[in-house]
Scaffold this motif. Structure first.
Motif, PDB file in Angstrom:
ATOM      1  N   ILE A  14       0.842  -1.206   0.000  1.00  0.00           N
ATOM      2  CA  ILE A  14       0.000   0.000   0.000  1.00  0.00           C
ATOM      3  C   ILE A  14       0.875   1.254   0.000  1.00  0.00           C
ATOM      4  CG2 ILE A  14      -1.730   1.305   1.308  1.00  0.00           C
ATOM      5  CD1 ILE A  14      -2.849  -1.435   2.244  1.00  0.00           C
ATOM      6  N   ASP A  15       2.027   1.180   0.660  1.00  0.00           N
ATOM      7  CA  ASP A  15       2.949   2.324   0.710  1.00  0.00           C
ATOM      8  C   ASP A  15       3.537   2.679  -0.654  1.00  0.00           C
ATOM      9  OD1 ASP A  15       2.520   2.287   3.421  1.00  0.00           O
ATOM     10  OD2 ASP A  15       4.477   1.452   3.932  1.00  0.00           O
ATOM     11  N   ASP A  16       3.369   1.816  -1.640  1.00  0.00           N
ATOM     12  CA  ASP A  16       3.893   2.063  -2.988  1.00  0.00           C
ATOM     13  C   ASP A  16       2.959   2.940  -3.823  1.00  0.00           C
ATOM     14  OD1 ASP A  16       6.203   0.432  -2.661  1.00  0.00           O
ATOM     15  OD2 ASP A  16       5.011  -1.363  -3.069  1.00  0.00           O
ATOM     16  N   LEU A  17       1.974   3.532  -3.183  1.00  0.00           N
ATOM     17  CA  LEU A  17       0.923   4.267  -3.876  1.00  0.00           C
ATOM     18  C   LEU A  17       1.434   5.186  -4.982  1.00  0.00           C
ATOM     19  CD1 LEU A  17      -2.003   5.272  -4.262  1.00  0.00           C
ATOM     20  CD2 LEU A  17      -1.583   6.870  -2.382  1.00  0.00           C
ATOM     21  N   ASN A  18       2.251   6.164  -4.649  1.00  0.00           N
ATOM     22  CA  ASN A  18       2.659   7.163  -5.648  1.00  0.00           C
ATOM     23  C   ASN A  18       3.480   6.568  -6.781  1.00  0.00           C
ATOM     24  OD1 ASN A  18       1.362   9.557  -4.683  1.00  0.00           O
ATOM     25  ND2 ASN A  18       2.827   9.592  -3.004  1.00  0.00           N
ATOM     26  N   PRO A  19       4.538   5.807  -6.505  1.00  0.00           N
ATOM     27  CA  PRO A  19       5.298   5.257  -7.642  1.00  0.00           C
ATOM     28  C   PRO A  19       4.506   4.213  -8.442  1.00  0.00           C
ATOM     29  CG  PRO A  19       6.271   4.548  -5.554  1.00  0.00           C
ATOM     30  CD  PRO A  19       5.206   5.555  -5.232  1.00  0.00           C
ATOM     31  N   TYR A  20       3.612   3.484  -7.785  1.00  0.00           N
ATOM     32  CA  TYR A  20       2.784   2.532  -8.528  1.00  0.00           C
ATOM     33  C   TYR A  20       1.824   3.284  -9.451  1.00  0.00           C
ATOM     34  CZ  TYR A  20      -0.654  -0.972  -9.745  1.00  0.00           C
ATOM     35  OH  TYR A  20      -1.509  -1.787 -10.454  1.00  0.00           O
ATOM     36  N   PHE A  21       1.177   4.322  -8.927  1.00  0.00           N
ATOM     37  CA  PHE A  21       0.291   5.133  -9.759  1.00  0.00           C
ATOM     38  C   PHE A  21       1.072   5.704 -10.950  1.00  0.00           C
ATOM     39  CE2 PHE A  21      -1.430   9.297 -10.941  1.00  0.00           C
ATOM     40  CZ  PHE A  21      -2.686   8.922 -11.376  1.00  0.00           C
ATOM     41  N   THR A  42      -7.499   2.761 -11.255  1.00  0.00           N
ATOM     42  CA  THR A  42      -6.358   3.619 -10.910  1.00  0.00           C
ATOM     43  C   THR A  42      -6.428   4.965 -11.630  1.00  0.00           C
ATOM     44  OG1 THR A  42      -5.036   2.650 -12.693  1.00  0.00           O
ATOM     45  CG2 THR A  42      -4.819   1.645 -10.498  1.00  0.00           C
ATOM     46  N   ARG A  43      -7.625   5.486 -11.768  1.00  0.00           N
ATOM     47  CA  ARG A  43      -7.805   6.731 -12.540  1.00  0.00           C
ATOM     48  C   ARG A  43      -7.153   7.949 -11.873  1.00  0.00           C
ATOM     49  NH1 ARG A  43      -9.947   5.357 -16.964  1.00  0.00           N
ATOM     50  NH2 ARG A  43     -11.649   3.880 -17.095  1.00  0.00           N
ATOM     51  N   ASP A  44      -7.053   7.925 -10.549  1.00  0.00           N
ATOM     52  CA  ASP A  44      -6.389   9.000  -9.819  1.00  0.00           C
ATOM     53  C   ASP A  44      -5.782   8.392  -8.559  1.00  0.00           C
ATOM     54  OD1 ASP A  44      -8.484   8.791  -7.854  1.00  0.00           O
ATOM     55  OD2 ASP A  44      -9.690  10.215  -8.994  1.00  0.00           O
ATOM     56  N   LEU A  45      -5.093   9.203  -7.766  1.00  0.00           N
ATOM     57  CA  LEU A  45      -4.410   8.683  -6.579  1.00  0.00           C
ATOM     58  C   LEU A  45      -5.374   8.082  -5.561  1.00  0.00           C
ATOM     59  CD1 LEU A  45      -1.490  11.157  -5.828  1.00  0.00           C
ATOM     60  CD2 LEU A  45      -1.330   8.695  -6.202  1.00  0.00           C
ATOM     61  N   GLU A  46      -6.507   8.718  -5.352  1.00  0.00           N
ATOM     62  CA  GLU A  46      -7.469   8.199  -4.376  1.00  0.00           C
ATOM     63  C   GLU A  46      -8.010   6.837  -4.811  1.00  0.00           C
ATOM     64  OE1 GLU A  46      -9.408   7.930  -0.855  1.00  0.00           O
ATOM     65  OE2 GLU A  46      -7.969   9.477  -1.415  1.00  0.00           O
ATOM     66  N   ALA A  47      -8.365   6.714  -6.079  1.00  0.00           N
ATOM     67  CA  ALA A  47      -8.848   5.434  -6.597  1.00  0.00           C
ATOM     68  C   ALA A  47      -7.754   4.375  -6.512  1.00  0.00           C
ATOM     69  CB  ALA A  47      -9.325   5.599  -8.043  1.00  0.00           C
ATOM     70  N   THR A  48      -6.528   4.773  -6.792  1.00  0.00           N
ATOM     71  CA  THR A  48      -5.401   3.832  -6.730  1.00  0.00           C
ATOM     72  C   THR A  48      -5.171   3.371  -5.297  1.00  0.00           C
ATOM     73  OG1 THR A  48      -4.397   4.907  -8.648  1.00  0.00           O
ATOM     74  CG2 THR A  48      -2.965   3.493  -7.316  1.00  0.00           C
ATOM     75  N   LYS A  49      -5.308   4.276  -4.339  1.00  0.00           N
ATOM     76  CA  LYS A  49      -5.167   3.886  -2.932  1.00  0.00           C
ATOM     77  C   LYS A  49      -6.230   2.855  -2.557  1.00  0.00           C
ATOM     78  CE  LYS A  49      -5.176   5.656   1.771  1.00  0.00           C
ATOM     79  NZ  LYS A  49      -5.369   6.810   2.635  1.00  0.00           N
TER      80      LYS A  49
END
Length: 176
Positions: A14-21, A42-49
């Motif tokens: 889950i901590d990989d949010l930003n680089p994964y997005f 994964t359309r935006d950061l919130e959805a990706t989280k």
């Protein structure tokens, strides 16, 4: 974790949010048709989280296992590998992967998949790992063959793309 050359294969967290997005975003156009779930969730950061939380729950229930190939020098995500459609009664699983466009064609995915598949046979005790790909994806077909998969056949009308087209998929299998 699995290491080879300058790379590590490790679970997606889950901590990989930003680089994964960022990985998905850089490759979104390439992933559109055949990574429908990933693209749509994964359309935006919130959805990706939310997506990462959802897949973490699936991992805890032994239903899904997402991994990353990470460049140890730059810490950039080079590729994504997942185990899905797991059937523990056989036991078998489908493997999926995509490589960041700037790292494609360098043999990294083939090396990573070969090591990862051996890891999966040893650690999860799968009897079979299979992969599905569209006839247009020559790179995936070549990787499958280089990783010891045999073409088992083509399943007609097996997948619906993001655009809503129902397409045939080639099935490749590798036995332990």
């Amino acid at each position: 974790m699995i290491t080879f050359e300058n790379y590590t294969i490790r679970p997606l967290k889950i901590d990989d949010l930003n680089p994964y997005f960022d990985l998905v975003e850089r490759n979104r156009k390439r992933l559109e048709d055949f990574f429908t779930g990933t693209v749509s969730k994964t359309r935006d950061l919130e959805a990706t989280k939310n997506f990462l939380v959802e897949i973490d729950k699936k991992r805890n229930k032994k239903e899904y296992y997402p991994y990353l190939v990470v460049d140890n020098i730059t810490n950039n995500f080079v590729a994504f590998i997942d185990l899905k459609n797991i059937d523990w009664s056989i036991p078998k699983t489908e493997i999926g992967c995509y490589t960041d466009e700037k790292h494609a064609g360098k043999g990294i995915t083939t090396k990573a998949l070969n090591l990862f598949i051996d890891f999966c046979f040893d650690n999860f005790n799968f009897k079979k790992i299979y992969l599905r790909t569209h006839k247009s994806n020559k790179a995936a077909q070549n990787v499958a063959k280089k990783c010891g998969f045999d073409l088992e056949g083509t399943i007609r009308m097996d997948y619906i793309t993001t655009a809503g087209d129902i397409v045939d998929l080639m099935y490749f299998g590798r036995l332990n």
